[in-house]
Motif scaffolding. Sequence first.
Motif, PDB file in Angstrom:
ATOM      1  N   ILE A 199       0.837  -1.201   0.000  1.00 35.32           N
ATOM      2  CA  ILE A 199       0.000   0.000   0.000  1.00 35.32           C
ATOM      3  C   ILE A 199       0.870   1.249   0.000  1.00 35.32           C
ATOM      4  O   ILE A 199       0.552   2.262  -0.649  1.00 35.32           O
ATOM      5  N   LEU A 200       2.020   1.181   0.690  1.00 37.42           N
ATOM      6  CA  LEU A 200       2.941   2.314   0.714  1.00 37.42           C
ATOM      7  C   LEU A 200       3.517   2.584  -0.675  1.00 37.42           C
ATOM      8  O   LEU A 200       3.841   3.740  -1.000  1.00 37.42           O
ATOM      9  N   ASP A 201       3.668   1.535  -1.469  1.00 34.01           N
ATOM     10  CA  ASP A 201       4.197   1.719  -2.819  1.00 34.01           C
ATOM     11  C   ASP A 201       3.196   2.413  -3.735  1.00 34.01           C
ATOM     12  O   ASP A 201       3.591   3.100  -4.690  1.00 34.01           O
ATOM     13  N   GLY A 202       1.910   2.233  -3.459  1.00 32.49           N
ATOM     14  CA  GLY A 202       0.899   2.818  -4.343  1.00 32.49           C
ATOM     15  C   GLY A 202       0.414   4.195  -3.935  1.00 32.49           C
ATOM     16  O   GLY A 202      -0.176   4.904  -4.768  1.00 32.49           O
ATOM     17  N   LEU A 203       0.661   4.584  -2.672  1.00 33.81           N
ATOM     18  CA  LEU A 203       0.099   5.861  -2.222  1.00 33.81           C
ATOM     19  C   LEU A 203       0.674   7.071  -2.962  1.00 33.81           C
ATOM     20  O   LEU A 203      -0.097   7.854  -3.541  1.00 33.81           O
ATOM     21  N   PRO A 204       1.985   7.290  -3.011  1.00 31.66           N
ATOM     22  CA  PRO A 204       2.488   8.500  -3.683  1.00 31.66           C
ATOM     23  C   PRO A 204       2.603   8.300  -5.198  1.00 31.66           C
ATOM     24  O   PRO A 204       3.707   8.230  -5.765  1.00 31.66           O
ATOM     25  N   CYS A 205       1.447   8.137  -5.855  1.00 31.97           N
ATOM     26  CA  CYS A 205       1.413   7.992  -7.326  1.00 31.97           C
ATOM     27  C   CYS A 205       2.217   6.786  -7.801  1.00 31.97           C
ATOM     28  O   CYS A 205       2.916   6.854  -8.818  1.00 31.97           O
ATOM     29  N   TYR A 206       2.127   5.708  -7.040  1.00 38.02           N
ATOM     30  CA  TYR A 206       2.808   4.449  -7.383  1.00 38.02           C
ATOM     31  C   TYR A 206       4.325   4.614  -7.494  1.00 38.02           C
ATOM     32  O   TYR A 206       5.002   3.877  -8.218  1.00 38.02           O
ATOM     33  N   LEU A 207       4.846   5.582  -6.762  1.00 39.31           N
ATOM     34  CA  LEU A 207       6.289   5.829  -6.818  1.00 39.31           C
ATOM     35  C   LEU A 207       7.078   4.665  -6.237  1.00 39.31           C
ATOM     36  O   LEU A 207       8.186   4.359  -6.697  1.00 39.31           O
ATOM     37  N   GLY A 208       6.525   4.005  -5.231  1.00 39.91           N
ATOM     38  CA  GLY A 208       7.250   2.902  -4.609  1.00 39.91           C
ATOM     39  C   GLY A 208       7.502   1.738  -5.554  1.00 39.91           C
ATOM     40  O   GLY A 208       8.536   1.063  -5.463  1.00 39.91           O
ATOM     41  N   TYR A 209       6.572   1.506  -6.485  1.00 36.08           N
ATOM     42  CA  TYR A 209       6.776   0.431  -7.452  1.00 36.08           C
ATOM     43  C   TYR A 209       7.864   0.778  -8.463  1.00 36.08           C
ATOM     44  O   TYR A 209       8.489  -0.122  -9.041  1.00 36.08           O
ATOM     45  N   LEU A 210       8.081   2.069  -8.682  1.00 40.12           N
ATOM     46  CA  LEU A 210       9.135   2.509  -9.604  1.00 40.12           C
ATOM     47  C   LEU A 210      10.467   2.753  -8.902  1.00 40.12           C
ATOM     48  O   LEU A 210      11.478   2.985  -9.575  1.00 40.12           O
ATOM     49  N   TRP A 211      10.476   2.704  -7.575  1.00 43.50           N
ATOM     50  CA  TRP A 211      11.697   3.016  -6.833  1.00 43.50           C
ATOM     51  C   TRP A 211      12.865   2.087  -7.153  1.00 43.50           C
ATOM     52  O   TRP A 211      14.021   2.519  -7.102  1.00 43.50           O
ATOM     53  N   PRO A 212      12.655   0.790  -7.476  1.00 40.21           N
ATOM     54  CA  PRO A 212      13.812  -0.055  -7.831  1.00 40.21           C
ATOM     55  C   PRO A 212      14.609   0.451  -9.025  1.00 40.21           C
ATOM     56  O   PRO A 212      15.765   0.049  -9.211  1.00 40.21           O
ATOM     57  N   LYS A 218      17.685  -1.880  -5.377  1.00 41.54           N
ATOM     58  CA  LYS A 218      16.503  -2.178  -6.198  1.00 41.54           C
ATOM     59  C   LYS A 218      15.331  -2.635  -5.325  1.00 41.54           C
ATOM     60  O   LYS A 218      14.639  -3.610  -5.640  1.00 41.54           O
ATOM     61  N   GLN A 219      15.114  -1.913  -4.237  1.00 42.78           N
ATOM     62  CA  GLN A 219      14.033  -2.220  -3.312  1.00 42.78           C
ATOM     63  C   GLN A 219      12.845  -1.293  -3.528  1.00 42.78           C
ATOM     64  O   GLN A 219      13.008  -0.117  -3.891  1.00 42.78           O
ATOM     65  N   THR A 220      11.655  -1.816  -3.303  1.00 44.01           N
ATOM     66  CA  THR A 220      10.470  -0.979  -3.194  1.00 44.01           C
ATOM     67  C   THR A 220      10.364  -0.461  -1.767  1.00 44.01           C
ATOM     68  O   THR A 220      11.154  -0.830  -0.889  1.00 44.01           O
ATOM     69  N   PHE A 221       9.351   0.402  -1.525  1.00 43.66           N
ATOM     70  CA  PHE A 221       9.155   0.891  -0.154  1.00 43.66           C
ATOM     71  C   PHE A 221       8.793  -0.269   0.776  1.00 43.66           C
ATOM     72  O   PHE A 221       9.211  -0.295   1.947  1.00 43.66           O
ATOM     73  N   ALA A 222       8.012  -1.215   0.272  1.00 43.29           N
ATOM     74  CA  ALA A 222       7.653  -2.383   1.087  1.00 43.29           C
ATOM     75  C   ALA A 222       8.886  -3.210   1.425  1.00 43.29           C
ATOM     76  O   ALA A 222       9.000  -3.751   2.539  1.00 43.29           O
ATOM     77  N   ASP A 223       9.819  -3.325   0.487  1.00 41.13           N
ATOM     78  CA  ASP A 223      11.060  -4.060   0.757  1.00 41.13           C
ATOM     79  C   ASP A 223      11.864  -3.392   1.862  1.00 41.13           C
ATOM     80  O   ASP A 223      12.441  -4.058   2.729  1.00 41.13           O
ATOM     81  N   LYS A 224      11.907  -2.068   1.842  1.00 42.20           N
ATOM     82  CA  LYS A 224      12.681  -1.361   2.856  1.00 42.20           C
ATOM     83  C   LYS A 224      12.039  -1.501   4.234  1.00 42.20           C
ATOM     84  O   LYS A 224      12.736  -1.611   5.250  1.00 42.20           O
ATOM     85  N   VAL A 225      10.709  -1.499   4.262  1.00 41.39           N
ATOM     86  CA  VAL A 225      10.029  -1.662   5.544  1.00 41.39           C
ATOM     87  C   VAL A 225      10.239  -3.064   6.100  1.00 41.39           C
ATOM     88  O   VAL A 225      10.487  -3.253   7.298  1.00 41.39           O
ATOM     89  N   MET A 226      10.175  -4.073   5.228  1.00 43.85           N
ATOM     90  CA  MET A 226      10.278  -5.471   5.658  1.00 43.85           C
ATOM     91  C   MET A 226      11.710  -5.999   5.631  1.00 43.85           C
ATOM     92  O   MET A 226      11.952  -7.152   5.984  1.00 43.85           O
ATOM     93  N   ASN A 227      12.656  -5.171   5.178  1.00 43.21           N
ATOM     94  CA  ASN A 227      14.058  -5.562   5.108  1.00 43.21           C
ATOM     95  C   ASN A 227      14.247  -6.799   4.224  1.00 43.21           C
ATOM     96  O   ASN A 227      14.904  -7.771   4.607  1.00 43.21           O
ATOM     97  N   THR A 228      13.662  -6.754   3.041  1.00 45.88           N
ATOM     98  CA  THR A 228      13.774  -7.832   2.066  1.00 45.88           C
ATOM     99  C   THR A 228      14.402  -7.313   0.783  1.00 45.88           C
ATOM    100  O   THR A 228      14.388  -6.095   0.504  1.00 45.88           O
ATOM    101  N   VAL A 229      14.946  -8.232  -0.001  1.00 45.66           N
ATOM    102  CA  VAL A 229      15.517  -7.917  -1.304  1.00 45.66           C
ATOM    103  C   VAL A 229      15.084  -8.986  -2.288  1.00 45.66           C
ATOM    104  O   VAL A 229      14.827 -10.129  -1.909  1.00 45.66           O
ATOM    105  N   ALA A 230      15.002  -8.601  -3.533  1.00 45.04           N
ATOM    106  CA  ALA A 230      14.753  -9.550  -4.628  1.00 45.04           C
ATOM    107  C   ALA A 230      16.077  -9.766  -5.355  1.00 45.04           C
ATOM    108  O   ALA A 230      16.694  -8.817  -5.831  1.00 45.04           O
TER     109      ALA A 230
END
Length: 234
Positions: A199-212, A218-230
């Motif tokens: 949800i955090l990735d979609g709130l500011p105009c889907y900026l979090g999905y483009l953050w990688p 190459k993390q999204t906002f959700a990755d940074k919150v959960m401390n995960t990486v792809a």
Amino acid sequence: MGNPPYDPYGQQQPGYGQQQPGYGQQPPANPYGGPQTPPPQPQAYQASPPPAYPAQPAFPAAAQPQYGVPQQQPYGFAGGAYGAYAGWGSRFAATLVDGLIAGIPAGVLAGIGAAMSASTLEYDPVTGTTTTSGGSGAGILLSLLGYAVAFAVMLFFLYQQGTTGQTPGKKLTNIRVISEQTGQPIGFGMTFVRYLAHILDGLPCYLGYLWPLFDAKKQTFADKVMNTVAVRSV
């Protein structure tokens, strides 16, 4: 009897009729007065031992990479301790594949149900009233079944990602989601929380999905919150 043959060295030679040494008998003494030398005896063959070569140094066995243990990466490696970071394109493709797998069956059921439950408005010019006709309760149930199928498939994908790090789309694009600290999948519960964190990735105009596209890890906002990486799967 006649005289023995003349020997210029003063030795008497055996004449005719004298017994010669036979086989197995000792030959007479050396007529020349020297000691008698026995014939050389054959010696048994003895094989010479093989030459000793210096011991070869033992080479240590190559260390095998262990899952969940950070490995030293070569210079210039664009990634973390557990592999190269997955790019935005491969992550988008994985999400698209998962969405198609979950959405197509659910969309078909929901579409059929909506068509069956649709009602038609009819206007009577004589009375000036409008009546509603058509519609089916079965259509509504079919639409709800489509949404339930989509939700069940989504939960199954979250379970797969939580236990193996991969969904069908991520397996197709050869990436996996892991904890940045341990290198292990984060489990079903934390994966579900991560899904809600999108949800955090979609709130500011889907900026979090483009953050990688701009982030070093190459993390999204959700990755940074959960401390995960792809990362790329090996």
